[in-house]
Motif scaffolding. Structure first.
Motif, PDB file in Angstrom:
ATOM      1  N   SER A 176     -24.143   9.838  11.750  1.00  0.00           N
ATOM      2  CA  SER A 176     -22.981  10.017  12.614  1.00  0.00           C
ATOM      3  C   SER A 176     -21.908   9.031  12.187  1.00  0.00           C
ATOM      4  N   LYS A 177     -20.651   9.402  12.450  1.00  0.00           N
ATOM      5  CA  LYS A 177     -19.533   8.533  12.090  1.00  0.00           C
ATOM      6  C   LYS A 177     -18.438   8.663  13.132  1.00  0.00           C
ATOM      7  N   ARG A 178     -17.839   7.529  13.470  1.00  0.00           N
ATOM      8  CA  ARG A 178     -16.639   7.532  14.308  1.00  0.00           C
ATOM      9  C   ARG A 178     -15.495   6.944  13.480  1.00  0.00           C
ATOM     10  N   GLU A 179     -14.365   7.612  13.510  1.00  0.00           N
ATOM     11  CA  GLU A 179     -13.166   7.166  12.809  1.00  0.00           C
ATOM     12  C   GLU A 179     -12.046   7.004  13.838  1.00  0.00           C
ATOM     13  N   VAL A 180     -11.350   5.884  13.786  1.00  0.00           N
ATOM     14  CA  VAL A 180     -10.225   5.633  14.690  1.00  0.00           C
ATOM     15  C   VAL A 180      -8.994   5.349  13.835  1.00  0.00           C
ATOM     16  N   ARG A 181      -7.952   6.153  14.032  1.00  0.00           N
ATOM     17  CA  ARG A 181      -6.728   6.002  13.243  1.00  0.00           C
ATOM     18  C   ARG A 181      -5.606   5.460  14.107  1.00  0.00           C
ATOM     19  N   ASN A 182      -5.059   4.334  13.665  1.00  0.00           N
ATOM     20  CA  ASN A 182      -3.919   3.706  14.337  1.00  0.00           C
ATOM     21  C   ASN A 182      -4.152   3.518  15.833  1.00  0.00           C
ATOM     22  N   LEU A 183      -5.407   3.262  16.193  1.00  0.00           N
ATOM     23  CA  LEU A 183      -5.834   2.999  17.567  1.00  0.00           C
ATOM     24  C   LEU A 183      -5.552   4.143  18.528  1.00  0.00           C
ATOM     25  N   ALA A 184      -5.164   5.297  18.010  1.00  0.00           N
ATOM     26  CA  ALA A 184      -4.734   6.392  18.882  1.00  0.00           C
ATOM     27  C   ALA A 184      -5.559   7.661  18.714  1.00  0.00           C
ATOM     28  N   GLU A 185      -6.022   7.940  17.512  1.00  0.00           N
ATOM     29  CA  GLU A 185      -6.738   9.184  17.230  1.00  0.00           C
ATOM     30  C   GLU A 185      -8.193   8.869  16.913  1.00  0.00           C
ATOM     31  N   VAL A 186      -9.112   9.457  17.664  1.00  0.00           N
ATOM     32  CA  VAL A 186     -10.538   9.225  17.477  1.00  0.00           C
ATOM     33  C   VAL A 186     -11.179  10.496  16.940  1.00  0.00           C
ATOM     34  N   ILE A 187     -11.898  10.364  15.825  1.00  0.00           N
ATOM     35  CA  ILE A 187     -12.560  11.505  15.203  1.00  0.00           C
ATOM     36  C   ILE A 187     -14.047  11.197  15.113  1.00  0.00           C
ATOM     37  N   ASP A 188     -14.844  11.945  15.829  1.00  0.00           N
ATOM     38  CA  ASP A 188     -16.291  11.792  15.775  1.00  0.00           C
ATOM     39  C   ASP A 188     -16.874  12.848  14.832  1.00  0.00           C
ATOM     40  N   HIS A 189     -17.679  12.394  13.872  1.00  0.00           N
ATOM     41  CA  HIS A 189     -18.283  13.289  12.881  1.00  0.00           C
ATOM     42  C   HIS A 189     -19.790  13.353  13.114  1.00  0.00           C
ATOM     43  N   LYS A 190     -20.264  14.524  13.335  1.00  0.00           N
ATOM     44  CA  LYS A 190     -21.704  14.750  13.376  1.00  0.00           C
ATOM     45  C   LYS A 190     -21.906  16.201  12.976  1.00  0.00           C
ATOM     46  N   SER A 246       0.805  -1.229   0.000  1.00  0.00           N
ATOM     47  CA  SER A 246       0.000   0.000   0.000  1.00  0.00           C
ATOM     48  C   SER A 246       0.832   1.271   0.000  1.00  0.00           C
ATOM     49  N   GLY A 247       2.127   1.161   0.341  1.00  0.00           N
ATOM     50  CA  GLY A 247       2.951   2.358   0.464  1.00  0.00           C
ATOM     51  C   GLY A 247       2.816   3.052   1.793  1.00  0.00           C
ATOM     52  N   SER A 248       1.980   2.475   2.691  1.00  0.00           N
ATOM     53  CA  SER A 248       1.781   3.095   3.994  1.00  0.00           C
ATOM     54  C   SER A 248       1.424   2.029   5.013  1.00  0.00           C
ATOM     55  N   ALA A 249       2.000   2.123   6.212  1.00  0.00           N
ATOM     56  CA  ALA A 249       1.628   1.235   7.310  1.00  0.00           C
ATOM     57  C   ALA A 249       0.609   1.983   8.161  1.00  0.00           C
ATOM     58  N   GLU A 250      -0.642   1.552   8.107  1.00  0.00           N
ATOM     59  CA  GLU A 250      -1.697   2.273   8.811  1.00  0.00           C
ATOM     60  C   GLU A 250      -2.855   1.343   9.131  1.00  0.00           C
ATOM     61  N   GLU A 251      -3.649   1.768  10.098  1.00  0.00           N
ATOM     62  CA  GLU A 251      -4.860   1.044  10.469  1.00  0.00           C
ATOM     63  C   GLU A 251      -5.959   2.067  10.708  1.00  0.00           C
ATOM     64  N   ILE A 252      -7.051   1.920   9.996  1.00  0.00           N
ATOM     65  CA  ILE A 252      -8.148   2.881  10.068  1.00  0.00           C
ATOM     66  C   ILE A 252      -9.465   2.131  10.217  1.00  0.00           C
ATOM     67  N   LEU A 253     -10.252   2.520  11.204  1.00  0.00           N
ATOM     68  CA  LEU A 253     -11.576   1.949  11.405  1.00  0.00           C
ATOM     69  C   LEU A 253     -12.607   3.070  11.326  1.00  0.00           C
ATOM     70  N   GLU A 254     -13.695   2.816  10.595  1.00  0.00           N
ATOM     71  CA  GLU A 254     -14.806   3.755  10.534  1.00  0.00           C
ATOM     72  C   GLU A 254     -16.107   2.997  10.777  1.00  0.00           C
ATOM     73  N   VAL A 255     -16.937   3.524  11.669  1.00  0.00           N
ATOM     74  CA  VAL A 255     -18.290   3.007  11.829  1.00  0.00           C
ATOM     75  C   VAL A 255     -19.243   4.179  11.640  1.00  0.00           C
ATOM     76  N   SER A 256     -20.325   3.939  10.900  1.00  0.00           N
ATOM     77  CA  SER A 256     -21.226   5.060  10.608  1.00  0.00           C
ATOM     78  C   SER A 256     -22.657   4.572  10.459  1.00  0.00           C
ATOM     79  N   GLY A 257     -23.570   5.529  10.611  1.00  0.00           N
ATOM     80  CA  GLY A 257     -24.995   5.281  10.475  1.00  0.00           C
ATOM     81  C   GLY A 257     -25.765   6.367  11.202  1.00  0.00           C
ATOM     82  N   GLN A 258     -27.009   6.558  10.786  1.00  0.00           N
ATOM     83  CA  GLN A 258     -27.891   7.540  11.437  1.00  0.00           C
ATOM     84  C   GLN A 258     -27.229   8.917  11.536  1.00  0.00           C
TER      85      GLN A 258
END
Length: 300
Positions: free
Chosen positions: A226-240, A212-224
């Motif tokens: 709203s969205k939560r994004e977690v980057r490399n298990l360290a940074e949490v971004i809540d979108h609403k 991929s050219g990058s070592a990373e881990e990204i999780l996104e859960v979304s619905g209704q």
């Protein structure tokens, strides 16, 4: 409480020993095949000579209350089988084995003898991921990528992609009724793999690209909306509407951020309470990994 640690490689030294050697009331007993490594690691934690074991049988004979297995995956079946036969509650790094038949046999052995068996799926305990259970999860996206590491399909899926597989299983909000696998392999090496799980009202997609050219881990859960994004298990971004960013505190240990500390505590608490943990749910993840490997080999 006497606790054995078997295998003193990177994961043991970086993640588990820093936790185990600071817990009150624990007496760590170490074992690895290299005497030089055994003494070097034990010296760094000031572990007495009597708690250093060059042989597995010597370690088992120390009267362990529990054991952590961090040896290479290929060695897991023999080591874990011996510990369970000795009645020692065991925590083993994922996977239990590269082969589903071994994983089933070992899970059945633990259940039949009433001995606790836990598998190290630490992401289930990582705060950023565990808290996603409180969010709408109509769509789940997880990416875990590497740089320049195409690998044999079985090793790549069971050693690495298994984290993605288990996290999706952990987060899906209902029964899965459709499973799809897509992959690209070349010259016997797996380059990337995509898993899709779907059920009533939700879709979960996991992807791994070893080029991929990058070592990373990204999780996104979304619905209704709203969205939560977690980057490399360290940074949490809540979108609403507007994103709100929360980063790991400067003094939060990496082992706590990644769920290692919590997984260790949960296992040891269960041992103290005489409540054997079961690996039945972890076995479901191994079964799905085997299905992925079979599909990849069929496609390549």
């Amino acid at each position: 409480m006497k606790v054995g640690v078997i295998g003193l490689g990177d994961i043991a030294r970086k993640a588990y020993l820093p936790v185990l050697t600071t817990l009150a009331g624990l007496e760590p007993h170490l074992h690895t095949r290299s005497r030089e490594t055994l003494d070097r690691v034990a010296d760094s934690y000031r572990i007495p000579a009597a708690q250093r074991h060059a042989g597995l049988e010597d370690l088992v004979g120390a009267g362990l209350d529990a054991a952590f297995v961090h040896a290479p995956t290929a060695d897991h079946p023999g080591i874990v089988t011996r510990l369970l036969e000795a009645g020692i509650p065991t925590y083993v790094d994922k996977p239990i084995s590269y082969h589903l038949a071994d994983a089933r046999r070992i899970t059945d052995l633990a259940a039949g003898r009433g001995v606790g068996l836990a598998v190290g799926f630490n992401r289930r305990f990582a705060p950023g991921y565990a808290q996603c259970l409180e969010h709408p999860r109509e769509l789940i996206l997880m990416q875990k990528h590497r740089v320049g590491l195409p690998e044999d399909a079985r090793r790549m899926v069971y050693d690495d992609f298994i984290h993605v597989v288990d996290t999706l299983r952990f987060l899906v909000p209902g029964p899965v009724d459709r499973i799809d696998v897509h992959a690209r392999a070349e010259a016997g090496l797996l380059h990337h793999v995509v898993l899709q799980l779907a059920g009533d009202g939700f879709t979960a997609i996991g992807a791994m690209n070893r080029l991929s050219g990058s070592a990373e881990e990204i999780l996104e859960v979304s619905g209704q909306d709203s969205k939560r994004e977690v980057r490399n298990l360290a940074e949490v971004i809540d979108h609403k509407g507007q994103p709100s960013v929360r980063r790991r505190g400067d003094w939060v240990p990496v082992a706590r951020q990644r769920g290692i500390e919590q997984a260790v505590t949960a296992f040891l608490d269960a041992v103290r309470a005489g409540r054997p943990q079961t690996a039945e749910d972890a076995l479901r993840t191994h079964e799905l990994c085997e299905r992925i490997v079979t599909s990849v080999m069929r496609q390549s």
